[in-house]
Write a protein that holds these residues in place. Structure first.
Motif, mmCIF file in Angstrom:
data_model
loop_
_atom_site.group_PDB
_atom_site.id
_atom_site.type_symbol
_atom_site.label_atom_id
_atom_site.label_comp_id
_atom_site.label_asym_id
_atom_site.label_seq_id
_atom_site.Cartn_x
_atom_site.Cartn_y
_atom_site.Cartn_z
ATOM 1 N N THR A 213 16.689 7.976 -7.034
ATOM 2 C CA THR A 213 16.344 6.779 -6.288
ATOM 3 C C THR A 213 15.478 5.903 -7.178
ATOM 4 O OG1 THR A 213 15.506 5.944 -4.164
ATOM 5 C CG2 THR A 213 14.230 7.657 -5.237
ATOM 6 N N THR A 214 15.220 4.691 -6.747
ATOM 7 C CA THR A 214 14.429 3.767 -7.553
ATOM 8 C C THR A 214 13.159 3.368 -6.814
ATOM 9 O OG1 THR A 214 15.635 1.859 -6.685
ATOM 10 C CG2 THR A 214 16.431 2.834 -8.745
ATOM 11 N N ILE A 215 12.144 3.012 -7.583
ATOM 12 C CA ILE A 215 10.904 2.471 -7.031
ATOM 13 C C ILE A 215 10.652 1.133 -7.703
ATOM 14 C CG2 ILE A 215 9.438 3.704 -8.707
ATOM 15 C CD1 ILE A 215 7.359 3.938 -6.423
ATOM 16 N N SER A 216 10.187 0.174 -6.921
ATOM 17 C CA SER A 216 9.957 -1.179 -7.419
ATOM 18 C C SER A 216 8.484 -1.380 -7.714
ATOM 19 C CB SER A 216 10.417 -2.215 -6.383
ATOM 20 O OG SER A 216 11.784 -2.064 -6.091
ATOM 21 N N VAL A 217 8.213 -1.976 -8.857
ATOM 22 C CA VAL A 217 6.853 -2.376 -9.210
ATOM 23 C C VAL A 217 6.817 -3.899 -9.180
ATOM 24 C CG1 VAL A 217 5.005 -2.243 -10.910
ATOM 25 C CG2 VAL A 217 6.591 -0.335 -10.655
ATOM 26 N N MET A 218 6.030 -4.444 -8.241
ATOM 27 C CA MET A 218 6.008 -5.879 -7.979
ATOM 28 C C MET A 218 4.602 -6.423 -8.158
ATOM 29 S SD MET A 218 8.354 -5.742 -4.505
ATOM 30 C CE MET A 218 8.209 -7.501 -4.239
ATOM 31 N N PRO A 219 4.471 -7.740 -8.288
ATOM 32 C CA PRO A 219 3.131 -8.336 -8.346
ATOM 33 C C PRO A 219 2.315 -7.950 -7.117
ATOM 34 C CG PRO A 219 4.792 -9.955 -8.943
ATOM 35 C CD PRO A 219 5.535 -8.750 -8.455
ATOM 36 N N ALA A 220 1.013 -7.761 -7.329
ATOM 37 C CA ALA A 220 0.144 -7.286 -6.258
ATOM 38 C C ALA A 220 0.193 -8.195 -5.035
ATOM 39 C CB ALA A 220 -1.297 -7.164 -6.766
ATOM 40 N N VAL A 221 0.289 -9.514 -5.257
ATOM 41 C CA VAL A 221 0.315 -10.437 -4.129
ATOM 42 C C VAL A 221 1.542 -10.202 -3.254
ATOM 43 C CG1 VAL A 221 1.478 -12.261 -5.438
ATOM 44 C CG2 VAL A 221 0.084 -12.854 -3.435
ATOM 45 N N ASP A 222 2.687 -9.867 -3.868
ATOM 46 C CA ASP A 222 3.903 -9.593 -3.101
ATOM 47 C C ASP A 222 3.801 -8.268 -2.354
ATOM 48 O OD1 ASP A 222 5.924 -10.947 -5.788
ATOM 49 O OD2 ASP A 222 5.041 -11.950 -4.038
ATOM 50 N N VAL A 223 3.168 -7.284 -2.990
ATOM 51 C CA VAL A 223 2.985 -5.993 -2.331
ATOM 52 C C VAL A 223 2.089 -6.148 -1.108
ATOM 53 C CG1 VAL A 223 2.045 -3.658 -2.586
ATOM 54 C CG2 VAL A 223 3.364 -4.682 -4.448
ATOM 55 N N VAL A 224 1.008 -6.904 -1.270
ATOM 56 C CA VAL A 224 0.104 -7.154 -0.155
ATOM 57 C C VAL A 224 0.841 -7.821 0.992
ATOM 58 C CG1 VAL A 224 -1.893 -8.480 0.609
ATOM 59 C CG2 VAL A 224 -1.969 -7.276 -1.568
ATOM 60 N N SER A 225 1.632 -8.828 0.684
ATOM 61 C CA SER A 225 2.363 -9.566 1.713
ATOM 62 C C SER A 225 3.335 -8.669 2.462
ATOM 63 C CB SER A 225 3.109 -10.736 1.077
ATOM 64 O OG SER A 225 3.875 -11.418 2.043
ATOM 65 N N LEU A 226 4.103 -7.854 1.717
ATOM 66 C CA LEU A 226 5.102 -6.980 2.352
ATOM 67 C C LEU A 226 4.439 -5.942 3.250
ATOM 68 C CD1 LEU A 226 7.577 -6.397 -0.615
ATOM 69 C CD2 LEU A 226 8.054 -7.614 1.513
ATOM 70 N N ARG A 227 3.389 -5.323 2.778
ATOM 71 C CA ARG A 227 2.745 -4.274 3.558
ATOM 72 C C ARG A 227 2.051 -4.843 4.790
ATOM 73 N NH1 ARG A 227 0.007 -0.426 -1.095
ATOM 74 N NH2 ARG A 227 1.914 -0.087 -2.273
ATOM 75 N N SER A 228 1.442 -5.993 4.627
ATOM 76 C CA SER A 228 0.746 -6.589 5.763
ATOM 77 C C SER A 228 1.715 -7.055 6.827
ATOM 78 C CB SER A 228 -0.116 -7.757 5.287
ATOM 79 O OG SER A 228 -1.106 -7.307 4.401
ATOM 80 N N GLN A 229 2.864 -7.626 6.406
ATOM 81 C CA GLN A 229 3.834 -8.131 7.374
ATOM 82 C C GLN A 229 4.454 -7.022 8.191
ATOM 83 O OE1 GLN A 229 6.650 -10.504 5.192
ATOM 84 N NE2 GLN A 229 5.102 -11.977 4.530
ATOM 85 N N SER A 230 4.704 -5.899 7.580
ATOM 86 C CA SER A 230 5.361 -4.795 8.291
ATOM 87 C C SER A 230 4.398 -3.695 8.711
ATOM 88 C CB SER A 230 6.455 -4.188 7.409
ATOM 89 O OG SER A 230 5.884 -3.711 6.200
ATOM 90 N N ASP A 231 3.098 -3.881 8.364
ATOM 91 C CA ASP A 231 2.065 -2.902 8.709
ATOM 92 C C ASP A 231 2.439 -1.506 8.244
ATOM 93 O OD1 ASP A 231 -0.400 -2.201 9.669
ATOM 94 O OD2 ASP A 231 0.331 -1.745 11.680
ATOM 95 N N ILE A 232 2.971 -1.441 6.989
ATOM 96 C CA ILE A 232 3.419 -0.161 6.458
ATOM 97 C C ILE A 232 2.230 0.713 6.106
ATOM 98 C CG2 ILE A 232 4.636 0.941 4.542
ATOM 99 C CD1 ILE A 232 6.429 -1.456 4.423
ATOM 100 N N LYS A 233 2.284 1.949 6.503
ATOM 101 C CA LYS A 233 1.315 2.940 6.085
ATOM 102 C C LYS A 233 2.091 4.154 5.598
ATOM 103 C CE LYS A 233 -2.239 1.456 9.269
ATOM 104 N NZ LYS A 233 -1.520 0.288 9.758
ATOM 105 N N SER A 234 1.447 4.963 4.772
ATOM 106 C CA SER A 234 2.150 6.121 4.237
ATOM 107 C C SER A 234 2.462 7.106 5.343
ATOM 108 C CB SER A 234 1.312 6.808 3.158
ATOM 109 O OG SER A 234 0.118 7.255 3.706
ATOM 110 N N ASP A 235 3.575 7.883 5.163
ATOM 111 C CA ASP A 235 4.051 8.826 6.168
ATOM 112 C C ASP A 235 3.096 10.013 6.276
ATOM 113 O OD1 ASP A 235 7.203 10.626 6.580
ATOM 114 O OD2 ASP A 235 5.475 10.384 7.879
ATOM 115 N N LYS A 236 2.553 10.242 7.478
ATOM 116 C CA LYS A 236 1.609 11.346 7.648
ATOM 117 C C LYS A 236 2.288 12.695 7.390
ATOM 118 C CE LYS A 236 -0.996 9.033 11.224
ATOM 119 N NZ LYS A 236 -1.373 9.139 12.628
ATOM 120 N N ALA A 237 3.585 12.736 7.646
ATOM 121 C CA ALA A 237 4.286 14.004 7.459
ATOM 122 C C ALA A 237 4.209 14.493 6.029
ATOM 123 C CB ALA A 237 5.745 13.872 7.875
ATOM 124 N N THR A 238 3.956 13.525 5.088
ATOM 125 C CA THR A 238 3.825 13.917 3.699
ATOM 126 C C THR A 238 2.399 14.243 3.340
ATOM 127 O OG1 THR A 238 3.487 11.652 2.939
ATOM 128 C CG2 THR A 238 5.757 12.429 3.100
#
Length: 633
Positions: free
Chosen positions: A195-220
Motif C-alpha cells: 500500500t502507499t502512504i502520502s506525505v503532504m504539506p503540513a497545512v494540507d494535513v491539518v486541513s484534511l484531519r480537521s475537516q474529517s475529525d480523523i483520529k488514530s484507530d484505538k484498535a491499533t
C-alpha cells in the motif's frame, strides 16, 4: 478426486438400508455420459470408479457431475469452482457438506485432513497522509490467519529499509507517495500486501484531519491525532503588565513531533469580552512555543479575572484557561505538573518550569482543579448527554473497566447507561471494577462518542467499594446511542471474522465485537455458525457502534440447544436481576425513590374489588327482600 489424471476417481456411496444395483445407471459431467455396468452396493458401501473406466476427465478449474438411475431420474449432483492439487473433494456426513481433504480413501469411508489456508495480510497506519518529519506507526495487527497459526511479519520500504514485527515507527523528510510492503508468513504460505502512504504539506494535513475529525484507530493502540484532540495548549498568560496594558500576551505550546499550521484557528477571552481573533499566516513548530501579543490579537485581558480560549479551524474548543486574583507584572503559567502559578519572571520566549522550582522560590501555586471549580455543573449520569459539549461537570458512576484495559488513556463508568472517561496523561489514581467514583471533567466528543475529559489526577476520586456492575442483556440489533457507554451482554451466531472484529447476529441484526489489543483477550476457537456469548462496553466510532469485551471471561462459545431452550422473544440469559442493571451507578447515591404510589395503586385495586363484591351482594339481598314483601302482600 482431481489433478492426478489417471488417478482421478468418482466415488458413489449407498446411504440406503437396502442393496442397490447400478446396472444401467448413468454418470456424467458437462461433456460426457457413461452407462454403469452390473455393480451392486450393499448398505453403507463406497465404490470408487476411476477415470480409466469412465473416460471422464475432471476439469481442474470447475466441474459439475451428475448421477441418474436406470429410469433417467436425477439421483445426485455435485459441483466445484476450484481445486487444490493433490486433494479430494469429500463428503463429510456429520457436517453435511463437501470439504477438501489431503487424505484420499477410494472405496472407503472418507477421512479428512484439512488444507492449511493462507493468512490475510493487512496494512494500516496511525495516520495517512502525514506531514514531513511526522513520526507515524505502521501496523499489521489486522492481519489474520484462518488456522490460527503463529504469524511473522517482514516490512520493506524501498531498497534501504527493512523491519520485522507486528508494527514499527517511521517518518519521511520529503513530500511524495511511498510504497510500503508487508510479507506475512505462517510457515506454509508467504502472503504479500502493499500500500502507499502520502506525505503532504503540513497545512494540507491539518486541513484534511480537521475537516474529517480523523483520529488514530484505538484498535491499533495508537495515540489520538494531535490536531483535533486538544493537544495544542495554552501554557502562559500575561494579563497585567506594569503601566499601560499594551504588552499583554498569550503563549501556546505544540507537544507534537511535527509542525502545525494555525491558519483560521481562533483565540479569544470569555464570552462577551474582546472580539475573537482569527489567526492568519502562523504556524507552531514541533515541541515549540508561540507567543501571540495584544498588538496582533487585539484581545484585552481583564486585570481581575478572565478566560482565554483556543479553537481549531472547525471552531472546536481545543483548550481554555480561567484565571483570577491577578498580580501586576506577573504571568499565569502552567507547570509540567498541570498546575498553574503566578510568576514574577516574565519571559515571552520559551522557558520550562517545574512545580518544585516555584515551591522553593516562594511563588503561590494554584491547582487547576480549584481554579475552575466555580463553573462545575452537578449532573446525574443518566442525564449527562442532555448537556452541551464543553460543559464542565461533576458526576458519579461505577467503574466498569480499569484504565489500561481497553486503552491507556481511558476507562468507563456505568450507571444508566455509562460514559468513557479520558485522561491524556495516563497518570491514573488507584481504582478497581465496582468502585464508585466521582469524576470532574469537560464533556467532549471523540469519534462520535461522548466522553468526559479530565484535566488532572485529582479530578477522579474513589468514593467507596461496591459490587461489579451487572451487564444488561440486549439483542444484537438493538445497539444504539441510548446505550452508549453501557455494559451489556449479547448472544448471537458468528457470521463473520474481520481483522480484530467479529460480527454476531441473534436474528435482530448484526453486532460488531472488537478485541482491543491492550485487553490481551485470546479469541475462542470458533467458526461461522457457532453461537457466541459476549459481555462488553458499547463504544461508538466513525463507522458505527461496537462492543468491547474487557476480559477473557467476557467471551465464550455457547450451546445452540441453550438458545432453543429460551422462551420465545427472551434474550439469552435475561433475568430479573439483570434487567435492573440500569438502576446501578448514580442511583445508589440517591435517596431511594418512594414506591408508595405502586403500593397505593395495588391497595385501591383490591379495595375497589371488595366494594364491587359488597355492592353486588347488597343488590341481590335488596331484590330478595323486595320479592318476599311482594308475596306477603
Amino acid at each position: 478426486e482431481t489433478n492426478q489424471d489417471s488417478a482421478e476417481f468418482i466415488e458413489i456411496w449407498n446411504n440406503n438400508n437396502a442393496s442397490i444395483t447400478l446396472d444401467g445407471w448413468k454418470l456424467s459431467d458437462l461433456s460426457k455420459v457413461i452407462t454403469l455396468g452390473a455393480i451392486t452396493l450393499v448398505p453403507g458401501e463406497y465404490k470408487a470408479i476411476y477415470r480409466t473406466e469412465t473416460k471422464i476427465a475432471l476439469n481442474n478449474s470447475s466441474e459439475k457431475i451428475y448421477l441418474y438411475d436406470n429410469n433417467g431420474n436425477l439421483i445426485d449432483e455435485i459441483s466445484y469452482n476450484s481445486t487444490i492439487k493433490g486433494y479430494s473433494l469429500s463428503y463429510n456426513i456429520k457436517q453435511n457438506e463437501f470439504l477438501w481433504s489431503s487424505t484420499k480413501t477410494p472405496s472407503k469411508m472418507n477421512e479428512f485432513t484439512m488444507p492449511n489456508e493462507p493468512p490475510e495480510a493487512i496494512i494500516t497506519f496511525s495516520h495517512n497522509p502525514v506531514a514531513p518529519t511526522e513520526v507515524f506507526t505502521v501496523f499489521a495487527t489486522n492481519s489474520t490467519d484462518p488456522d490460527n497459526d503463529a504469524l511473522s511479519y517482514f516490512w520493506e520500504i524501498g531498497k534501504k529499509f527493512q523491519a520485522s514485527g507486528e508494527q514499527f515507527k517511521y517518518s519521511f523528510d520529503a513530500l511524495g507517495e511511498y510504497l510500503i510492503k508487508l510479507t506475512v508468513s505462517d510457515k506454509y504460505h508467504n502472503i504479500v500486501a502493499t500500500t502507499t502512504i502520502s506525505v503532504m504539506p503540513a497545512v494540507d494535513v491539518v486541513s484534511l484531519r480537521s475537516q474529517s475529525d480523523i483520529k488514530s484507530d484505538k484498535a491499533t493502540g495508537s495515540d489520538p491525532a494531535a490536531i483535533t484532540s486538544g493537544q495544542i495548549f495554552i501554557t502562559e498568560i500575561f494579563p497585567n503588565p506594569a503601566g499601560a496594558d499594551n504588552d499583554e500576551w498569550i503563549k501556546l505550546y505544540n507537544p507534537n513531533n511535527f509542525n502545525i499550521i494555525l491558519d483560521n484557528w481562533i483565540i479569544d477571552d470569555q464570552e462577551g469580552g474582546s472580539k475573537p481573533h482569527t489567526i492568519i499566516d502562523r504556524s507552531i513548530g514541533a515541541k515549540e512555543y508561540l507567543t501571540l501579543g495584544k498588538e496582533e490579537t487585539k484581545i484585552m485581558l481583564n486585570n481581575t479575572s478572565d478566560e482565554v480560549r483556543l479553537f481549531d479551524i472547525k471552531e472546536k474548543l481545543i483548550d481554555s484557561v480561567l484565571y483570577d486574583d491577578v498580580k501586576e507584572e506577573q504571568t499565569y503559567l502552567k507547570t509540567d505538573e498541570d498546575t498553574w502559578v503566578w510568576s514574577g519572571e516574565v519571559q515571552a520566549e520559551s522557558v520550562d518550569y517545574s512545580i518544585t522550582d516555584y515551591a522553593t522560590a516562594g511563588y503561590e501555586a494554584i491547582n487547576i482543579y480549584n481554579a475552575t471549580n466555580q463553573d462545575i455543573v452537578d449532573i446525574d449520569l443518566p442525564d449527562i448527554r442532555e448537556l452541551e459539549l464543553g460543559t464542565e461537570v461533576r458526576v458519579q458512576g461505577t467503574v466498569a473497566v480499569e484504565p489500561g484495559v481497553l486503552g491507556k488513556t481511558y476507562f468507563y463508568i456505568t450507571g444508566s447507561p455509562g460514559i468513557q472517561v479520558y485522561f491524556y496523561k495516563k497518570d491514573w489514581p488507584q481504582m478497581q471494577v465496582g468502585d464508585m467514583v466521582g469524576v470532574i471533567g469537560e464533556l467532549t466528543e471523540s469519534n462520535n462518542e461522548t466522553r468526559l475529559k479530565v484535566a488532572s489526577k485529582e479530578d477522579i476520586v474513589s468514593l467507596y467499594e461496591s459490587d461489579p456492575p451487572e451487564p444488561m442483556d440486549m439483542q444484537t440489533g438493538d445497539i444504539s446511542e441510548n446505550i452508549e457507554g453501557a455494559l451489556i451482554a449479547l448472544a448471537g451466531e458468528l457470521v463473520e471474522k474481520k481483522g480484530t472484529s467479529w460480527f454476531i447476529d441473534d436474528g435482530t441484526g448484526e453486532a460488531k465485537i472488537t478485541f482491543q489489543p491492550t485487553a490481551n483477550i485470546t479469541k475462542p476457537t470458533a467458526k461461522s455458525g457457532d453461537w457466541i456469548r459476549v459481555v462488553g462496553l458499547v463504544s461508538e466510532t466513525q463507522s458505527g457502534y461496537r462492543v468491547l469485551p474487557r476480559y477473557q471471561s467476557d467471551i465464550g462459545l455457547i450451546d445452540p440447544d441453550e438458545i432453543l431452550a429460551q422462551d420465545a422473544g427472551q434474550v439469552l440469559g435475561a433475568s430479573a436481576d439483570n434487567m435492573q442493571s440500569d438502576a446501578d451507578g448514580i442511583q445508589r447515591f440517591r435517596i431511594p425513590e418512594n414506591n408508595q404510589p405502586n403500593k397505593i395503586f395495588i391497595y385501591l385495586l383490591i379495595t375497589s374489588g371488595a366494594l364491587i363484591i359488597l355492592l353486588i351482594s347488597l343488590i341481590i339481598k335488596f331484590r330478595m327482600e323486595t320479592k318476599k314483601r311482594s308475596k306477603s302482600a
